[in-house]
Design a protein around this motif. Structure first.
Motif, short mmCIF file in Angstrom:
data_model
loop_
_atom_site.label_atom_id
_atom_site.label_comp_id
_atom_site.label_asym_id
_atom_site.label_seq_id
_atom_site.Cartn_x
_atom_site.Cartn_y
_atom_site.Cartn_z
N GLY A 100 0.82 -1.21 0.00
CA GLY A 100 0.00 0.00 0.00
C GLY A 100 0.85 1.25 0.00
O GLY A 100 0.58 2.21 -0.73
N ALA A 101 1.91 1.26 0.81
CA ALA A 101 2.82 2.41 0.86
C ALA A 101 3.54 2.58 -0.47
O ALA A 101 3.69 3.70 -0.96
CB ALA A 101 3.82 2.23 2.00
N GLU A 102 3.96 1.47 -1.07
CA GLU A 102 4.65 1.54 -2.37
C GLU A 102 3.73 2.08 -3.46
O GLU A 102 4.15 2.88 -4.30
CB GLU A 102 5.20 0.17 -2.77
N ALA A 103 2.45 1.67 -3.44
CA ALA A 103 1.49 2.15 -4.44
C ALA A 103 1.28 3.66 -4.29
O ALA A 103 1.23 4.39 -5.30
CB ALA A 103 0.16 1.41 -4.30
N LEU A 104 1.16 4.14 -3.05
CA LEU A 104 1.00 5.58 -2.84
C LEU A 104 2.25 6.34 -3.27
O LEU A 104 2.16 7.40 -3.87
CB LEU A 104 0.68 5.88 -1.37
N GLY A 107 -5.17 -1.71 5.04
CA GLY A 107 -5.67 -0.39 5.44
C GLY A 107 -6.82 0.05 4.56
O GLY A 107 -7.08 -0.52 3.49
N ASP A 108 -7.52 1.09 5.00
CA ASP A 108 -8.69 1.58 4.27
C ASP A 108 -8.37 1.95 2.81
O ASP A 108 -9.15 1.66 1.92
CB ASP A 108 -9.29 2.82 4.97
N ASP A 109 -7.22 2.58 2.59
CA ASP A 109 -6.87 3.02 1.24
C ASP A 109 -6.60 1.86 0.29
O ASP A 109 -6.73 1.99 -0.92
CB ASP A 109 -5.61 3.90 1.26
N GLU A 110 -6.19 0.74 0.84
CA GLU A 110 -5.81 -0.41 0.01
C GLU A 110 -6.97 -1.37 -0.25
O GLU A 110 -6.88 -2.23 -1.11
CB GLU A 110 -4.70 -1.20 0.70
N ALA A 111 -8.03 -1.23 0.53
CA ALA A 111 -9.14 -2.18 0.46
C ALA A 111 -9.71 -2.25 -0.96
O ALA A 111 -9.94 -1.23 -1.60
CB ALA A 111 -10.22 -1.80 1.46
N ASP A 112 -9.91 -3.45 -1.43
CA ASP A 112 -10.49 -3.69 -2.76
C ASP A 112 -11.06 -5.10 -2.77
O ASP A 112 -10.32 -6.08 -2.89
CB ASP A 112 -9.43 -3.53 -3.84
N ILE A 113 -12.36 -5.21 -2.61
CA ILE A 113 -12.99 -6.53 -2.48
C ILE A 113 -12.77 -7.36 -3.73
O ILE A 113 -12.66 -8.59 -3.64
CB ILE A 113 -14.48 -6.41 -2.10
#
Length: 160
Positions: free
Chosen positions: A10-14, A111-117
């Protein structure tokens, strides 16, 4: 200050998005504004106003990402010894006990930002994740869903 948990991915994507905004999008919009300025009267210059609006979105997103990264606590579960307990960042394989025909499902708690069902990534704040945190392999978790309570057996906990 409350630290917000975030996985390494998630941190790497941001960080990738932030670099794209700063090194590609920001210079493009600055060039578009400069080009639109050359067309003269700014009051009725649609390209200028569109470029300025785009610049506002880009700058806002840059600030948002920088704030998220500065408030984050990066959790790398691959560096934590797996004791079979469901924690933030772990991947959980579940068996729906209420459905005899159900296949196993696999979710990663993020985390909330990474969530993707669609990618089987559940927010740490979702009802399923909250019902699983702290449980161990072999435990039964009762999860409240819109259709009522569902029992899941935790078949396996992976720290990937």
């Amino acid at each position: 200050m409350n630290r917000v948990p975030m996985t390494v991915e998630g941190a790497e994507a941001l960080q990738t998005e932030l670099n794209e905004l700063k090194k590609v999008k920001r210079p493009q919009v600055v060039a578009a504004i400069a080009e639109a300025r050359e067309h003269g009267d700014l009051k009725e210059n649609a390209e200028y106003h569109a470029a300025r609006e785009q610049q506002g979105f880009i700058e806002g997103r840059i600030q948002e990402i920088e704030a998220k990264l500065s408030n984050s606590q990066i959790v790398d579960v691959t560096k934590i010894s797996n004791n079979g307990k469901v924690i933030f960042g772990s991947t959980v394989i579940l068996i729906n006990m209420d459905d005899n025909n159900a296949d196993e499902v696999q979710y990663k708690i993020v985390g909330d930002d990474e969530a993707d069902i669609k990618k089987n990534k559940l927010s740490i704040n979702s009802p399923i994740a909250r019902g699983l945190i702290g449980k161990e392999e072999g435990d039964i978790a009762n999860i409240q869903t819109p259709k009522g309570s569902v029992e899941y057996e935790i078949a396996e906990v992976l720290y990937l």
